[in-house]
Design a protein around this motif. Structure first.
Motif, PDB file in Angstrom:
ATOM      1  N   SER A  33       0.762  -1.037   0.050  1.00 62.55           N
ATOM      2  CA  SER A  33      -0.154  -0.110   0.117  1.00 62.55           C
ATOM      3  C   SER A  33       1.088   1.511   0.063  1.00 62.55           C
ATOM      4  O   SER A  33       1.896   1.253   0.718  1.00 62.55           O
ATOM      5  N   TRP A  34       0.369   2.251  -0.944  1.00 64.75           N
ATOM      6  CA  TRP A  34       1.346   3.422  -1.087  1.00 64.75           C
ATOM      7  C   TRP A  34       0.405   4.827  -0.900  1.00 64.75           C
ATOM      8  O   TRP A  34      -0.690   4.520  -1.305  1.00 64.75           O
ATOM      9  N   GLN A  35       0.745   5.668  -0.028  1.00 63.02           N
ATOM     10  CA  GLN A  35       0.048   6.968  -0.203  1.00 63.02           C
ATOM     11  C   GLN A  35       0.179   7.623  -1.473  1.00 63.02           C
ATOM     12  O   GLN A  35       1.296   8.208  -1.641  1.00 63.02           O
ATOM     13  N   ALA A  36      -0.857   8.169  -1.944  1.00 62.26           N
ATOM     14  CA  ALA A  36      -0.995   8.684  -3.190  1.00 62.26           C
ATOM     15  C   ALA A  36      -1.479  10.382  -3.017  1.00 62.26           C
ATOM     16  O   ALA A  36      -1.208  11.101  -3.777  1.00 62.26           O
ATOM     17  N   ARG A  44       0.240  13.035  -5.391  1.00 61.73           N
ATOM     18  CA  ARG A  44       1.712  12.586  -5.912  1.00 61.73           C
ATOM     19  C   ARG A  44       1.869  11.227  -6.320  1.00 61.73           C
ATOM     20  O   ARG A  44       1.101  10.399  -6.046  1.00 61.73           O
ATOM     21  N   VAL A  46       3.101   7.755  -7.845  1.00 58.20           N
ATOM     22  CA  VAL A  46       3.625   6.411  -7.031  1.00 58.20           C
ATOM     23  C   VAL A  46       4.237   5.676  -8.031  1.00 58.20           C
ATOM     24  O   VAL A  46       3.600   4.993  -9.200  1.00 58.20           O
ATOM     25  N   ARG A  47       5.576   5.358  -7.908  1.00 54.93           N
ATOM     26  CA  ARG A  47       6.311   4.215  -8.673  1.00 54.93           C
ATOM     27  C   ARG A  47       6.501   2.925  -8.011  1.00 54.93           C
ATOM     28  O   ARG A  47       7.027   2.850  -6.923  1.00 54.93           O
ATOM     29  N   VAL A  48       5.945   1.962  -8.905  1.00 55.56           N
ATOM     30  CA  VAL A  48       6.019   0.530  -8.084  1.00 55.56           C
ATOM     31  C   VAL A  48       6.737  -0.341  -9.223  1.00 55.56           C
ATOM     32  O   VAL A  48       6.247  -0.173 -10.336  1.00 55.56           O
ATOM     33  N   ASP A 127       9.068  -0.856 -13.918  1.00 54.43           N
ATOM     34  CA  ASP A 127       8.459   0.274 -13.143  1.00 54.43           C
ATOM     35  C   ASP A 127       7.182   0.609 -13.716  1.00 54.43           C
ATOM     36  O   ASP A 127       7.128   0.769 -14.874  1.00 54.43           O
ATOM     37  N   THR A 131      -0.652   7.297 -11.175  1.00 53.96           N
ATOM     38  CA  THR A 131      -1.123   8.613 -10.948  1.00 53.96           C
ATOM     39  C   THR A 131      -2.544   8.798 -10.624  1.00 53.96           C
ATOM     40  O   THR A 131      -3.552   8.462 -11.412  1.00 53.96           O
ATOM     41  N   ASP A 146      -4.990   6.173  -0.769  1.00 53.40           N
ATOM     42  CA  ASP A 146      -3.875   5.279  -0.794  1.00 53.40           C
ATOM     43  C   ASP A 146      -4.182   4.120  -1.975  1.00 53.40           C
ATOM     44  O   ASP A 146      -5.184   3.906  -2.463  1.00 53.40           O
ATOM     45  N   LEU A 147      -3.081   3.824  -2.565  1.00 54.84           N
ATOM     46  CA  LEU A 147      -2.995   2.775  -3.663  1.00 54.84           C
ATOM     47  C   LEU A 147      -2.605   1.482  -3.054  1.00 54.84           C
ATOM     48  O   LEU A 147      -1.637   1.465  -2.390  1.00 54.84           O
TER      49      LEU A 147
END
Length: 197
Positions: A33-36, A44, A46-48, A127, A131, A146-147
Motif C-alpha cells: 500500500s502506498w500513499q498517493a 503525488r 507512485v512508482r512501483v 517500473d 497517478t 492510498d494505492l
C-alpha cells in the motif's frame, strides 16, 4: 418443496453476490500500500516495480473523505492512470458507487471508501507509474488516498454472475408460488366425514 427453493436461494446469493465480491476484494496476495495523497503535500505519483510473475495485478484506490461523502455514478470522485515506459496501461475514473466502506482503526474511526480501478492483466517486469488525481466531484474534500495492489488476483467468471441472479429470481418465484399454494390448500373445506365419529 420450500426447502429446495430456500437452498436454491442460498446458492444463488453465494454465486450472484458473494462470489464476485470475494473474488474482487480478497483473491490474490497484497503486494503493498502506498500513499498517493495527503493534505500537506497533495497528489503525488507512485512508482512501483512489478514482476511478470505478479500478473494479474488488481489496483484498488482507498479514499478517506474529510466530511460526509455521497457516492454517485454520474460524478467522478478520482481519476487514475497507470503508465509503463511512457504508455498508458490502465485508465479509469472512480466514483465509489457501491464501493466497500470500512472504518480505519476503530468503529468510530474515519470512513474509508475502497474502489477497484481494474486489473493489469499482462505485466512486463519493470517500473509502473500510478497517478491518482481529482475528479469532477465539486464539493469533495479528501484527507487521504492510498494505492493498494494485489498480485495473482482471480478474475470473476462472467458466466457465474447471471446464473446466480437467475437462481435468486427462480427461488423467490418458487417460494411465492409454494406459499400461495399452501394458502389455497388451507382455505379448502375438509371433506365430509361418513359413518360414526
Amino acid at each position: 418443496m420450500r426447502v429446495l427453493f430456500l437452498l436454491l436461494l442460498v446458492i444463488g446469493i453465494v454465486a450472484g453476490l458473494g462470489y464476485p465480491f470475494a473474488m474482487t476484494h480478497f483473491s490474490g496476495q497484497e503486494i503493498g500500500s502506498w500513499q498517493a495523497f495527503d493534505r500537506a503535500s497533495g497528489f503525488r505519483p507512485v512508482r512501483v516495480h512489478l514482476d511478470a510473475a505478479d500478473a494479474p495485478v488488481r489496483v484498488f484506490v482507498d479514499m478517506q473523505p474529510v466530511r460526509d461523502f455521497v457516492p454517485a455514478s454520474g460524478r467522478t470522485a478520482l481519476t487514475g492512470v497507470v503508465r509503463r515506459a511512457g504508455r498508458d496501461v490502465l485508465v479509469e475514473t472512480l466514483n465509489y458507487a457501491g464501493a466497500q466502506v470500512t472504518n480505519r482503526g476503530s468503529p468510530q474511526g474515519p470512513r474509508v471508501y475502497r474502489d477497484a480501478m481494474g486489473d493489469i492483466g499482462t505485466v512486463e517486469s519493470g517500473d509502473y507509474l500510478f497517478t491518482i488525481g481529482p475528479g469532477d466531484h465539486d464539493d469533495l474534500q479528501v484527507a487521504r488516498v492510498d494505492l493498494v495492489l494485489r498480485r495473482g488476483a482471480v478474475a470473476v467468471d462472467k458466466r457465474i454472475l447471471p446464473a446466480g441472479i437467475a437462481l435468486i429470481i427462480l427461488s423467490i418465484a418458487g417460494l411465492l408460488w409454494s406459499r400461495s399454494r399452501n394458502r389455497r390448500a388451507a382455505r379448502q373445506p375438509e371433506p365430509p366425514r361418513w359413518g360414526r365419529s
